[in-house]
Each structure stands twice: as C-alpha cells, then as structure tokens.
Design a protein around this motif. Structure first.
Motif, PDB file in Angstrom:
ATOM      1  N   TRP A 158       0.846  -1.195   0.000  1.00  0.00           N
ATOM      2  CA  TRP A 158       0.000   0.000   0.000  1.00  0.00           C
ATOM      3  C   TRP A 158       0.881   1.244   0.000  1.00  0.00           C
ATOM      4  CZ3 TRP A 158       0.064  -3.373   4.192  1.00  0.00           C
ATOM      5  CH2 TRP A 158       0.573  -2.882   5.407  1.00  0.00           C
ATOM      6  N   HIS A 159       0.348   2.321  -0.570  1.00  0.00           N
ATOM      7  CA  HIS A 159       1.109   3.557  -0.665  1.00  0.00           C
ATOM      8  C   HIS A 159       0.178   4.748  -0.796  1.00  0.00           C
ATOM      9  CE1 HIS A 159       0.419   4.597  -4.926  1.00  0.00           C
ATOM     10  NE2 HIS A 159       0.453   3.303  -5.183  1.00  0.00           N
ATOM     11  N   CYS A 160       0.744   5.942  -0.593  1.00  0.00           N
ATOM     12  CA  CYS A 160       0.058   7.189  -0.943  1.00  0.00           C
ATOM     13  C   CYS A 160       0.997   7.932  -1.893  1.00  0.00           C
ATOM     14  CB  CYS A 160      -0.314   7.995   0.300  1.00  0.00           C
ATOM     15  SG  CYS A 160       1.036   8.277   1.471  1.00  0.00           S
ATOM     16  N   THR A 161       1.260   9.192  -1.685  1.00  0.00           N
ATOM     17  CA  THR A 161       2.197   9.891  -2.556  1.00  0.00           C
ATOM     18  C   THR A 161       3.638   9.626  -2.125  1.00  0.00           C
ATOM     19  OG1 THR A 161       0.616  11.629  -3.116  1.00  0.00           O
ATOM     20  CG2 THR A 161       2.937  12.145  -3.415  1.00  0.00           C
ATOM     21  N   SER A 162       3.937   9.951  -0.876  1.00  0.00           N
ATOM     22  CA  SER A 162       5.305   9.778  -0.367  1.00  0.00           C
ATOM     23  C   SER A 162       5.439   8.581   0.562  1.00  0.00           C
ATOM     24  CB  SER A 162       5.748  11.048   0.376  1.00  0.00           C
ATOM     25  OG  SER A 162       5.724  12.163  -0.486  1.00  0.00           O
ATOM     26  N   SER A 195      14.340   7.750   5.318  1.00  0.00           N
ATOM     27  CA  SER A 195      14.208   7.608   3.867  1.00  0.00           C
ATOM     28  C   SER A 195      14.366   8.939   3.146  1.00  0.00           C
ATOM     29  CB  SER A 195      12.845   6.995   3.527  1.00  0.00           C
ATOM     30  OG  SER A 195      12.743   5.680   4.024  1.00  0.00           O
ATOM     31  N   TYR A 196      13.972  10.019   3.808  1.00  0.00           N
ATOM     32  CA  TYR A 196      14.020  11.333   3.170  1.00  0.00           C
ATOM     33  C   TYR A 196      15.059  12.254   3.799  1.00  0.00           C
ATOM     34  CZ  TYR A 196       9.722   9.940   0.833  1.00  0.00           C
ATOM     35  OH  TYR A 196       8.801   9.280   0.066  1.00  0.00           O
ATOM     36  N   VAL A 224       7.895  17.089   3.720  1.00  0.00           N
ATOM     37  CA  VAL A 224       8.880  16.227   3.077  1.00  0.00           C
ATOM     38  C   VAL A 224       9.083  14.916   3.834  1.00  0.00           C
ATOM     39  CG1 VAL A 224      11.308  16.058   2.363  1.00  0.00           C
ATOM     40  CG2 VAL A 224      10.069  18.207   2.095  1.00  0.00           C
ATOM     41  N   SER A 225       9.013  14.956   5.150  1.00  0.00           N
ATOM     42  CA  SER A 225       9.400  13.795   5.942  1.00  0.00           C
ATOM     43  C   SER A 225       8.446  13.622   7.115  1.00  0.00           C
ATOM     44  CB  SER A 225      10.845  13.973   6.423  1.00  0.00           C
ATOM     45  OG  SER A 225      11.311  12.842   7.097  1.00  0.00           O
ATOM     46  N   VAL A 226       8.903  12.989   8.172  1.00  0.00           N
ATOM     47  CA  VAL A 226       8.071  12.792   9.365  1.00  0.00           C
ATOM     48  C   VAL A 226       8.908  13.040  10.613  1.00  0.00           C
ATOM     49  CG1 VAL A 226       6.709  10.996   8.214  1.00  0.00           C
ATOM     50  CG2 VAL A 226       8.573  10.330   9.746  1.00  0.00           C
ATOM     51  N   LYS A 227       8.236  13.254  11.721  1.00  0.00           N
ATOM     52  CA  LYS A 227       8.819  13.170  13.049  1.00  0.00           C
ATOM     53  C   LYS A 227       7.929  12.227  13.848  1.00  0.00           C
ATOM     54  CE  LYS A 227      10.753  17.871  13.227  1.00  0.00           C
ATOM     55  NZ  LYS A 227      10.680  19.189  13.922  1.00  0.00           N
ATOM     56  N   ARG A 228       8.534  11.472  14.737  1.00  0.00           N
ATOM     57  CA  ARG A 228       7.778  10.514  15.538  1.00  0.00           C
ATOM     58  C   ARG A 228       6.587  11.188  16.231  1.00  0.00           C
ATOM     59  NH1 ARG A 228       9.396   5.484  18.073  1.00  0.00           N
ATOM     60  NH2 ARG A 228       8.111   5.011  19.913  1.00  0.00           N
ATOM     61  N   GLU A 229       6.792  12.427  16.662  1.00  0.00           N
ATOM     62  CA  GLU A 229       5.753  13.136  17.417  1.00  0.00           C
ATOM     63  C   GLU A 229       4.485  13.367  16.583  1.00  0.00           C
ATOM     64  OE1 GLU A 229       7.058  17.765  17.061  1.00  0.00           O
ATOM     65  OE2 GLU A 229       8.568  16.363  17.830  1.00  0.00           O
ATOM     66  N   TYR A 230       4.628  13.430  15.235  1.00  0.00           N
ATOM     67  CA  TYR A 230       3.444  13.639  14.407  1.00  0.00           C
ATOM     68  C   TYR A 230       2.418  12.549  14.653  1.00  0.00           C
ATOM     69  CZ  TYR A 230       6.460  16.734  11.546  1.00  0.00           C
ATOM     70  OH  TYR A 230       7.300  17.709  11.096  1.00  0.00           O
TER      71      TYR A 230
END
Length: 269
Positions: A158-162, A195-196, A224-230
């Motif tokens: 499964w995927h979305c855009t990023s 990854s980013y 662009v990316s993520v942080k665990r807190e999100y």
C-alpha cells in the motif's frame, strides 16, 4: 532498519516482516509500504512482482493525484484506488491549482511556497486529527482491511504519494490489528524520516539560507518527511478516547474480531 528496501525509483519502501506482534512476529515479505509507483522502473516492478510476489497494490491517493501520476504496473499486478482524503481535506487548505505546481516550477521552491503560506500552519494538526475523526477516512481504511484480507496471506503493498502520512496511518492500523505495541508501531512510522533524510537536509539548508523561520522549516519537515511526534499525537488521542488502537479499529474502522483473527492467521508466524 533491516526492513528498508532499496529500489531504483520507488521511495520510502519497506516491508513489515519481523516486527513483534503479540508474542509473534509479522511474516517477512508479505506486507509492504512505499511511496507511489509512478516513477518505478521495469527493474523495480519486476522485483516487486517476481521477487516479492506483490500482485495487489493499494493506492490511498485521490483520483486527481492518481490521474497526474498513475502507478506503473506489470501484467499480473493490479491496483485498487482507496482515496483516504475527502473533499474537505482537498479543498480547505489549498485548492487543486495551488497544490499542483505549474509546469516548469522548481519543486523545491514550490514546497517553500507552501511552507510560507499562512494556512500551512494548520496542515499537520488538521491531517492527523482527520485520521481520528473522519467517518469517510474510517470507511476507506475499512476497505483497506477488506482488500488485504481478500489476499488470504498473499503479499500486498500500500502507498500514498510519499508513503508517510496516509500510508503511515494505514500501517499503524494494520500493525495494531496484528497485535504490535505502540512503540513498535511508532518505530516503523518514524523510519520514513531516514528515507528522506538527505532530501530534507538539502531543503532545510536552502530554506535557512533563504530566511525561512523555524516554524516554516517545521512545516517543510512535515511536507517532506516525518517526526515521531506527528503520529504520537493521534495515537495518544486514540488511546485516551478509545482505550487502545485495537479498540479504535473495531469501534470506528469497523474491523471485526473474526477479521482480526484472520489477519493474524495470514500474516503472523
């Protein structure tokens, strides 16, 4: 993390095998997540189909996103579109003309423009609260579970855009249904940051040089990316309101206990 998969032109790809789930482990090379497949090379697709056995692809993007950058697939592979965001999410923050950069516009500058837009301050909270609150999203994620169950243990991607937000919440739900604890679930989510990393580092450097504020740089990080807190924030809210992710999956997503047991039979060892 050993689960990361390196492809030529598929970003943020990994499989969930080996993650602890209720005293067992997720089977290897059965459940995959990634960015979209619009730029996938033939070599990438042959690896997915012939090496990993992926024939079913689930796409969480909108119709509009898909039409601009449709997945590339080989014979024997099929994609099902399960858009997670409703029209309120597409329309409130930015209309479609604003979201999509004009031909010839540098993509980095396009992202900087979003990060500087006043309404962008609400994007992160809006999106992650949407996952918790939206009946539409809940129905779509229920279809996601039903589609995975229909594979009867065969590999699925499964995927979305990023491959980080909509795809990430799908992975949160799937791992919780399989019995993984919150820490293991959030560890997988946070892996998207690696990854980013290089791309984000370059953008952040240029952003600082162009005078972006810390708040704008944080928005850029979100884009662009993520942080665990999100993801920690909605998981904490779900735990407070429903007692656990598993209760949320049953009460709001609508996945039954029998379906959960089937998933565990198919995808745990």
């Amino acid at each position: 993390m050993a689960n990361i998969l390196k492809f030529e032109c598929i970003d943020n790809a990994r499989q969930l095998g080996g993650i602890l789930a209720g005293g067992r482990r997720v089977k290897h090379n059965k459940l995959f997540r990634s960015g979209n497949l619009s730029k996938a090379t033939d070599h990438d697709l042959h690896r997915l189909r012939d090496e990993f056995g992926v024939h079913q692809v689930i796409d969480f993007r909108s119709d509009f996103e898909y039409m601009r950058k449709p997945d590339k697939l080989l014979d024997g592979m099929q994609s099902i579109l399960i858009p997670v965001l409703d029209e309120s999410m597409h329309g409130d923050a930015f209309n479609k003309e604003q979201v999509v950069p004009a031909t010839g516009v540098d993509f980095m500058e396009f992202l900087f423009g979003i990060a500087r837009h006043p309404i962008a301050k609400t994007l992160k909270d809006k999106l992650y609260n949407y996952f918790v609150e939206s009946d539409y999203a809940h129905r779509q994620y229920r279809t996601f579970f039903e589609t995975v169950l229909a594979q009867k243990g065969a590999p699925v991607l499964w995927h979305c855009t990023s491959g980080k937000d909509r795809c990430g919440f799908g992975a949160v739900l799937m791992l919780a249904a399989l019995g993984a604890d919150d820490n293991a679930i959030l560890d997988d989510y946070a892996e998207s940051e690696n990854s980013y990393h290089k791309q984000l580092e370059a953008m952040s450097k240029k952003g600082r040089e162009s005078g972006m504020t810390d708040e704008q740089l944080d928005i850029l990080h979100f884009l662009v990316s993520v942080k665990r807190e999100y993801m920690e924030t909605p998981v904490k809210r779900i735990n407070q309101e429903y007692g656990s992710l598993l209760n949320f999956i049953q009460k709001k997503i609508g996945v039954t206990q029998a379906q959960i047991e089937s998933l565990r039979k198919y995808y745990l060892e």
